[in-house]
Design a protein around this motif. Structure first.
Motif, PDB file in Angstrom:
ATOM      1  N   PHE A 186      -1.517  -8.021 -54.924  1.00  8.87           N
ATOM      2  CA  PHE A 186      -0.320  -7.417 -55.507  1.00  8.87           C
ATOM      3  C   PHE A 186      -0.058  -7.975 -56.905  1.00  8.87           C
ATOM      4  N   ALA A 187      -0.160  -9.309 -57.056  1.00 16.98           N
ATOM      5  CA  ALA A 187       0.128  -9.925 -58.353  1.00 16.98           C
ATOM      6  C   ALA A 187      -0.862  -9.467 -59.413  1.00 16.98           C
ATOM      7  N   TRP A 188      -2.131  -9.395 -59.057  1.00 19.88           N
ATOM      8  CA  TRP A 188      -3.155  -8.994 -60.024  1.00 19.88           C
ATOM      9  C   TRP A 188      -2.933  -7.559 -60.494  1.00 19.88           C
ATOM     10  N   TRP A 189      -2.733  -6.643 -59.550  1.00 18.56           N
ATOM     11  CA  TRP A 189      -2.602  -5.241 -59.941  1.00 18.56           C
ATOM     12  C   TRP A 189      -1.292  -4.962 -60.654  1.00 18.56           C
ATOM     13  N   ILE A 190      -0.215  -5.570 -60.222  1.00 18.72           N
ATOM     14  CA  ILE A 190       1.062  -5.342 -60.903  1.00 18.72           C
ATOM     15  C   ILE A 190       0.975  -5.808 -62.355  1.00 18.72           C
ATOM     16  N   ALA A 191       0.402  -6.995 -62.568  1.00 16.82           N
ATOM     17  CA  ALA A 191       0.318  -7.538 -63.926  1.00 16.82           C
ATOM     18  C   ALA A 191      -0.609  -6.710 -64.809  1.00 16.82           C
ATOM     19  N   THR A 192      -1.780  -6.354 -64.285  1.00 18.25           N
ATOM     20  CA  THR A 192      -2.739  -5.629 -65.126  1.00 18.25           C
ATOM     21  C   THR A 192      -2.291  -4.194 -65.404  1.00 18.25           C
ATOM     22  N   VAL A 193      -1.727  -3.534 -64.395  1.00 18.24           N
ATOM     23  CA  VAL A 193      -1.257  -2.161 -64.614  1.00 18.24           C
ATOM     24  C   VAL A 193      -0.058  -2.145 -65.559  1.00 18.24           C
ATOM     25  N   ALA A 194       0.834  -3.118 -65.422  1.00 13.33           N
ATOM     26  CA  ALA A 194       2.046  -3.136 -66.232  1.00 13.33           C
ATOM     27  C   ALA A 194       1.777  -3.481 -67.694  1.00 13.33           C
ATOM     28  N   PHE A 195       0.794  -4.352 -67.934  1.00  7.80           N
ATOM     29  CA  PHE A 195       0.661  -4.902 -69.279  1.00  7.80           C
ATOM     30  C   PHE A 195      -0.648  -4.598 -69.985  1.00  7.80           C
ATOM     31  N   LEU A 196      -1.643  -4.021 -69.299  1.00  5.80           N
ATOM     32  CA  LEU A 196      -2.909  -3.706 -69.951  1.00  5.80           C
ATOM     33  C   LEU A 196      -3.048  -2.198 -70.105  1.00  5.80           C
ATOM     34  N   PRO A 197      -3.636  -1.742 -71.193  1.00  2.00           N
ATOM     35  CA  PRO A 197      -3.668  -0.302 -71.496  1.00  2.00           C
ATOM     36  C   PRO A 197      -4.901   0.401 -70.928  1.00  2.00           C
ATOM     37  N   GLY A 198      -4.933   1.687 -71.157  1.00  5.43           N
ATOM     38  CA  GLY A 198      -6.112   2.507 -70.919  1.00  5.43           C
ATOM     39  C   GLY A 198      -6.576   2.562 -69.475  1.00  5.43           C
ATOM     40  N   PRO A 199      -7.822   2.137 -69.213  1.00  4.41           N
ATOM     41  CA  PRO A 199      -8.427   2.298 -67.887  1.00  4.41           C
ATOM     42  C   PRO A 199      -7.706   1.539 -66.782  1.00  4.41           C
ATOM     43  N   PHE A 200      -6.910   0.550 -67.145  1.00 10.20           N
ATOM     44  CA  PHE A 200      -6.176  -0.212 -66.134  1.00 10.20           C
ATOM     45  C   PHE A 200      -4.995   0.589 -65.574  1.00 10.20           C
ATOM     46  N   ARG A 201      -4.778   1.769 -66.112  1.00 15.61           N
ATOM     47  CA  ARG A 201      -3.748   2.666 -65.578  1.00 15.61           C
ATOM     48  C   ARG A 201      -4.351   3.970 -65.048  1.00 15.61           C
ATOM     49  N   SER A 202      -5.662   3.975 -64.884  1.00 13.99           N
ATOM     50  CA  SER A 202      -6.334   5.149 -64.339  1.00 13.99           C
ATOM     51  C   SER A 202      -6.056   5.261 -62.843  1.00 13.99           C
ATOM     52  N   TRP A 203      -6.199   6.481 -62.315  1.00 15.01           N
ATOM     53  CA  TRP A 203      -5.941   6.662 -60.887  1.00 15.01           C
ATOM     54  C   TRP A 203      -6.982   5.936 -60.048  1.00 15.01           C
ATOM     55  N   GLN A 204      -8.212   5.795 -60.587  1.00 16.97           N
ATOM     56  CA  GLN A 204      -9.241   5.082 -59.839  1.00 16.97           C
ATOM     57  C   GLN A 204      -8.885   3.605 -59.675  1.00 16.97           C
ATOM     58  N   TYR A 205      -8.410   3.004 -60.769  1.00 22.18           N
ATOM     59  CA  TYR A 205      -8.039   1.589 -60.706  1.00 22.18           C
ATOM     60  C   TYR A 205      -6.854   1.394 -59.764  1.00 22.18           C
ATOM     61  N   LEU A 206      -5.880   2.290 -59.859  1.00 21.09           N
ATOM     62  CA  LEU A 206      -4.716   2.217 -58.974  1.00 21.09           C
ATOM     63  C   LEU A 206      -5.129   2.407 -57.512  1.00 21.09           C
ATOM     64  N   ALA A 207      -6.049   3.332 -57.253  1.00 17.63           N
ATOM     65  CA  ALA A 207      -6.482   3.602 -55.881  1.00 17.63           C
ATOM     66  C   ALA A 207      -7.184   2.392 -55.271  1.00 17.63           C
ATOM     67  N   VAL A 208      -8.003   1.716 -56.066  1.00 12.71           N
ATOM     68  CA  VAL A 208      -8.671   0.512 -55.575  1.00 12.71           C
ATOM     69  C   VAL A 208      -7.633  -0.550 -55.208  1.00 12.71           C
ATOM     70  N   GLY A 209      -6.612  -0.685 -56.038  1.00 13.76           N
ATOM     71  CA  GLY A 209      -5.568  -1.664 -55.749  1.00 13.76           C
ATOM     72  C   GLY A 209      -4.786  -1.327 -54.502  1.00 13.76           C
ATOM     73  N   VAL A 210      -4.421  -0.066 -54.341  1.00 10.81           N
ATOM     74  CA  VAL A 210      -3.669   0.350 -53.154  1.00 10.81           C
ATOM     75  C   VAL A 210      -4.488   0.127 -51.900  1.00 10.81           C
ATOM     76  N   PHE A 211      -5.765   0.492 -51.938  1.00  5.94           N
ATOM     77  CA  PHE A 211      -6.638   0.283 -50.774  1.00  5.94           C
ATOM     78  C   PHE A 211      -6.740  -1.194 -50.420  1.00  5.94           C
ATOM     79  N   THR A 212      -6.986  -2.032 -51.420  1.00  6.82           N
ATOM     80  CA  THR A 212      -7.173  -3.464 -51.172  1.00  6.82           C
ATOM     81  C   THR A 212      -5.911  -4.094 -50.610  1.00  6.82           C
ATOM     82  N   ALA A 213      -4.758  -3.754 -51.182  1.00  8.25           N
ATOM     83  CA  ALA A 213      -3.492  -4.298 -50.690  1.00  8.25           C
ATOM     84  C   ALA A 213      -3.192  -3.801 -49.281  1.00  8.25           C
ATOM     85  N   ALA A 214      -3.482  -2.529 -49.010  1.00  9.24           N
ATOM     86  CA  ALA A 214      -3.216  -1.966 -47.688  1.00  9.24           C
ATOM     87  C   ALA A 214      -4.046  -2.654 -46.616  1.00  9.24           C
TER      88      ALA A 214
END
Length: 250
Positions: A186-214
């Motif tokens: 949770f900490a890694w994805w929240i920080a990278t999505v909130a503060f890093l641009p471009g591919p770190f806000r792609s749906w693929q990156y978000l999906a990997v984070g949601v899967f891993t956290a789930a």
């Protein structure tokens, strides 16, 4: 996944406090998680980190560590240098996991092999993993290693539950391990999505984070509600070779 290093480093500088808090929590959880994994492996006389994760993590982390000149000379950026320290500590702990894998893993993974043969197998697998990782790095553009770190987390979400299913128990795992892993995710994805641009806000990156956290949350629930047994931490008799008694027996 591609990004421009200079633009990414500018975003890091502009959001230094938020990233330090978020990724600092992630690194703290990582340290507790890995230390707990080493402790539990010794308690249960059974390796605690899946073989595939150990190989992948070491190949990824050591590749970053040996590129010391890139982070301290070529880029000369404070964040990359802190990240180097974090991956250095992780790589050192991974040597512990290799030692525990060699000590406890043979009877579970290759009981017909001698200790020497199994050690050679692990060395060969580690060499192959490093070569494979170096080749894969040619196929995608992640010069600062920040995008690929997500895959190291996802690998545990894939292979940790697989190890549980194969063993038919939570031997080598604890609730604290999965709590730290899930909080780190949770900490890694929240920080990278909130503060890093471009591919770190792609749906693929978000999906990997949601899967891993789930998966982390699901494993926490499963461990919390698992039936307790006095022999829950003992290796299964089928995992042992005939010349190695079950712990606690004569």
């Amino acid at each position: 996944m591609t990004y421009t290093p200079d633009r990414l480093l500018e975003a890091i500088d502009a959001n230094a406090v938020g990233l330090l808090v978020g990724l600092g929590v992630a690194m703290l959880c990582q340290t507790v998680w890995l230390i707990e994994a080493a402790r539990v492996a010794r308690r249960d006389s059974s390796y605690s980190i899946p073989l595939a994760c150990t190989l992948f993590w070491f190949a990824h982390d050591i590749a970053y560590v040996v590129r010391f000149r890139d982070w301290f000379s070529t880029y000369d950026h404070w964040f990359l240098q802190l990240f180097w320290l974090g991956l250095l500590s992780a790589a050192l702990l991974e040597f512990v996991f290799f030692a525990q894998l060699i000590r406890y893993g043979r009877r579970e993974l290759a009981p017909a092999w001698s200790p020497f043969q199994f050690t050679l197998l692990i060395i060969a697998a580690t060499t192959g993993s490093i070569l494979a990782w170096e080749y894969l790095r040619l196929l995608f553009d992640d010069p600062l290693y920040l995008a690929s770190s997500a895959l190291t987390l996802m690998s545990y979400a894939l292979f940790g539950p697989s190890m549980t299913l194969r063993r038919r128990s939570f031997r080598g795992q604890t609730l604290l391990m999965w709590q730290c892993f899930t909080t780190m995710t949770f900490a890694w994805w929240i920080a990278t999505v909130a503060f890093l641009p471009g591919p770190f806000r792609s749906w693929q990156y978000l999906a990997v984070g949601v899967f891993t956290a789930a998966v982390g949350v699901a494993m926490m629930i499963a461990i919390r509600h698992a039936p307790q047994s006095p022999n829950a931490t003992e290796p299964a008799r089928s995992d042992l070779t005939s010349d190695e008694p079950v712990p606690g027996t004569r």
